[in-house]
Design a protein around this motif. Structure first.
Motif, PDB file in Angstrom:
ATOM      1  N   CYS A  40       0.840  -1.207   0.000  1.00 57.55           N
ATOM      2  CA  CYS A  40       0.000   0.000   0.000  1.00 57.55           C
ATOM      3  C   CYS A  40       0.869   1.249   0.000  1.00 57.55           C
ATOM      4  O   CYS A  40       0.564   2.233  -0.687  1.00 57.55           O
ATOM      5  N   TRP A  41       1.957   1.226   0.754  1.00 60.13           N
ATOM      6  CA  TRP A  41       2.858   2.374   0.787  1.00 60.13           C
ATOM      7  C   TRP A  41       3.493   2.614  -0.576  1.00 60.13           C
ATOM      8  O   TRP A  41       3.631   3.752  -1.016  1.00 60.13           O
ATOM      9  N   PHE A  42       3.879   1.546  -1.252  1.00 64.22           N
ATOM     10  CA  PHE A  42       4.467   1.717  -2.584  1.00 64.22           C
ATOM     11  C   PHE A  42       3.453   2.313  -3.563  1.00 64.22           C
ATOM     12  O   PHE A  42       3.795   3.159  -4.393  1.00 64.22           O
ATOM     13  N   GLN A  43       2.203   1.876  -3.464  1.00 61.59           N
ATOM     14  CA  GLN A  43       1.170   2.447  -4.324  1.00 61.59           C
ATOM     15  C   GLN A  43       0.974   3.926  -4.027  1.00 61.59           C
ATOM     16  O   GLN A  43       0.804   4.736  -4.941  1.00 61.59           O
ATOM     17  N   ARG A  44       1.024   4.282  -2.765  1.00 65.82           N
ATOM     18  CA  ARG A  44       0.910   5.689  -2.381  1.00 65.82           C
ATOM     19  C   ARG A  44       2.083   6.512  -2.908  1.00 65.82           C
ATOM     20  O   ARG A  44       1.912   7.660  -3.306  1.00 65.82           O
ATOM     21  N   ILE A  45       3.267   5.914  -2.898  1.00 64.89           N
ATOM     22  CA  ILE A  45       4.458   6.608  -3.397  1.00 64.89           C
ATOM     23  C   ILE A  45       4.267   7.021  -4.851  1.00 64.89           C
ATOM     24  O   ILE A  45       4.759   8.062  -5.283  1.00 64.89           O
ATOM     25  N   PHE A  46       3.533   6.220  -5.615  1.00 68.90           N
ATOM     26  CA  PHE A  46       3.294   6.562  -7.020  1.00 68.90           C
ATOM     27  C   PHE A  46       2.049   7.417  -7.219  1.00 68.90           C
ATOM     28  O   PHE A  46       1.986   8.180  -8.184  1.00 68.90           O
ATOM     29  N   MET A  47       1.053   7.320  -6.332  1.00 67.21           N
ATOM     30  CA  MET A  47      -0.188   8.078  -6.524  1.00 67.21           C
ATOM     31  C   MET A  47      -0.085   9.517  -6.017  1.00 67.21           C
ATOM     32  O   MET A  47      -0.521  10.455  -6.700  1.00 67.21           O
ATOM     33  N   TYR A  48       0.473   9.728  -4.843  1.00 64.61           N
ATOM     34  CA  TYR A  48       0.463  11.064  -4.258  1.00 64.61           C
ATOM     35  C   TYR A  48       1.162  12.108  -5.129  1.00 64.61           C
ATOM     36  O   TYR A  48       0.619  13.191  -5.334  1.00 64.61           O
ATOM     37  N   PRO A  49       2.352  11.825  -5.682  1.00 63.20           N
ATOM     38  CA  PRO A  49       2.966  12.834  -6.555  1.00 63.20           C
ATOM     39  C   PRO A  49       2.171  13.081  -7.839  1.00 63.20           C
ATOM     40  O   PRO A  49       2.215  14.179  -8.386  1.00 63.20           O
ATOM     41  N   LEU A  50       1.429  12.067  -8.290  1.00 61.48           N
ATOM     42  CA  LEU A  50       0.618  12.261  -9.495  1.00 61.48           C
ATOM     43  C   LEU A  50      -0.417  13.360  -9.299  1.00 61.48           C
ATOM     44  O   LEU A  50      -0.743  14.082 -10.239  1.00 61.48           O
ATOM     45  N   THR A  51      -0.908  13.508  -8.076  1.00 60.48           N
ATOM     46  CA  THR A  51      -1.875  14.565  -7.797  1.00 60.48           C
ATOM     47  C   THR A  51      -1.263  15.932  -8.068  1.00 60.48           C
ATOM     48  O   THR A  51      -1.886  16.784  -8.711  1.00 60.48           O
ATOM     49  N   LEU A  52      -0.041  16.136  -7.619  1.00 60.26           N
ATOM     50  CA  LEU A  52       0.632  17.422  -7.864  1.00 60.26           C
ATOM     51  C   LEU A  52       1.022  17.594  -9.322  1.00 60.26           C
ATOM     52  O   LEU A  52       0.793  18.659  -9.920  1.00 60.26           O
ATOM     53  N   ILE A  53       1.601  16.565  -9.910  1.00 61.59           N
ATOM     54  CA  ILE A  53       2.063  16.657 -11.301  1.00 61.59           C
ATOM     55  C   ILE A  53       0.882  16.881 -12.244  1.00 61.59           C
ATOM     56  O   ILE A  53       0.942  17.719 -13.147  1.00 61.59           O
ATOM     57  N   LEU A  54      -0.211  16.137 -12.026  1.00 60.10           N
ATOM     58  CA  LEU A  54      -1.387  16.306 -12.880  1.00 60.10           C
ATOM     59  C   LEU A  54      -2.051  17.664 -12.651  1.00 60.10           C
ATOM     60  O   LEU A  54      -2.605  18.242 -13.592  1.00 60.10           O
ATOM     61  N   GLY A  55      -1.981  18.187 -11.427  1.00 57.11           N
ATOM     62  CA  GLY A  55      -2.503  19.527 -11.173  1.00 57.11           C
ATOM     63  C   GLY A  55      -1.750  20.571 -11.976  1.00 57.11           C
ATOM     64  O   GLY A  55      -2.343  21.446 -12.612  1.00 57.11           O
TER      65      GLY A  55
END
Length: 139
Positions: A40-55
């Motif tokens: 779950c932590w590894f998935q978060r490592i890839f999802m959380y930055p996507l929020t900023l990058i996609l913003g």
């Protein structure tokens, strides 16, 4: 619809999906009290930055950032698939068992018999990948 507008709508859709996934992840851990496992932590490592990058990509209408977005969403989705298989396929967890904390095959939720947290993450990564591919400007 103009090509630039179409591109921006798809980027916006990917960004909204990443926000929902991030907030859902935080809801499960911080409000419901589910302790994330190692995968779950590894998935978060890839999802959380996507929020900023996609913003940033959405507000600058920069589909060129897909060079960063696509690898992150594909790798995150791959981790989600492995995590889901570990939960649903018996004996699959022996490939790389979790070392400490919550076991990765634990299912906090199991809606309709197949929807688990890794399945939700996989769905988000797939939508982000599709929206990012659709946002590519054809020049």
């Amino acid at each position: 619809m103009k090509e630039a507008n179409r591109s921006q709508y798809f980027l916006y859709g990917a960004w909204v999906v990443s926000i929902i996934a991030t907030l859902g992840s935080l809801y499960f851990s911080e409000i419901r009290g589910f302790i994330p496992c190692e995968l779950c932590w590894f998935q978060r490592i890839f999802m959380y930055p996507l929020t900023l990058i996609l913003g940033v990509a959405t507000f600058q209408n920069d589909s060129g950032l897909r060079k960063i977005i696509l690898p992150m969403s594909i790798v995150g989705g791959t981790i989600s698939i492995l995590h889901y298989l570990e939960q649903k396929v018996e004996g699959f967890g022996g490939i790389k068992p979790c070392a400490s904390g919550v076991p990765c095959n634990a299912e906090y939720i199991n809606w309709l018999g197949f929807i688990t947290i890794p399945f939700l993450a996989l769905t988000a990564f797939v939508f982000i990948t599709i929206f990012t591919l659709l946002s590519a400007n054809k020049r």
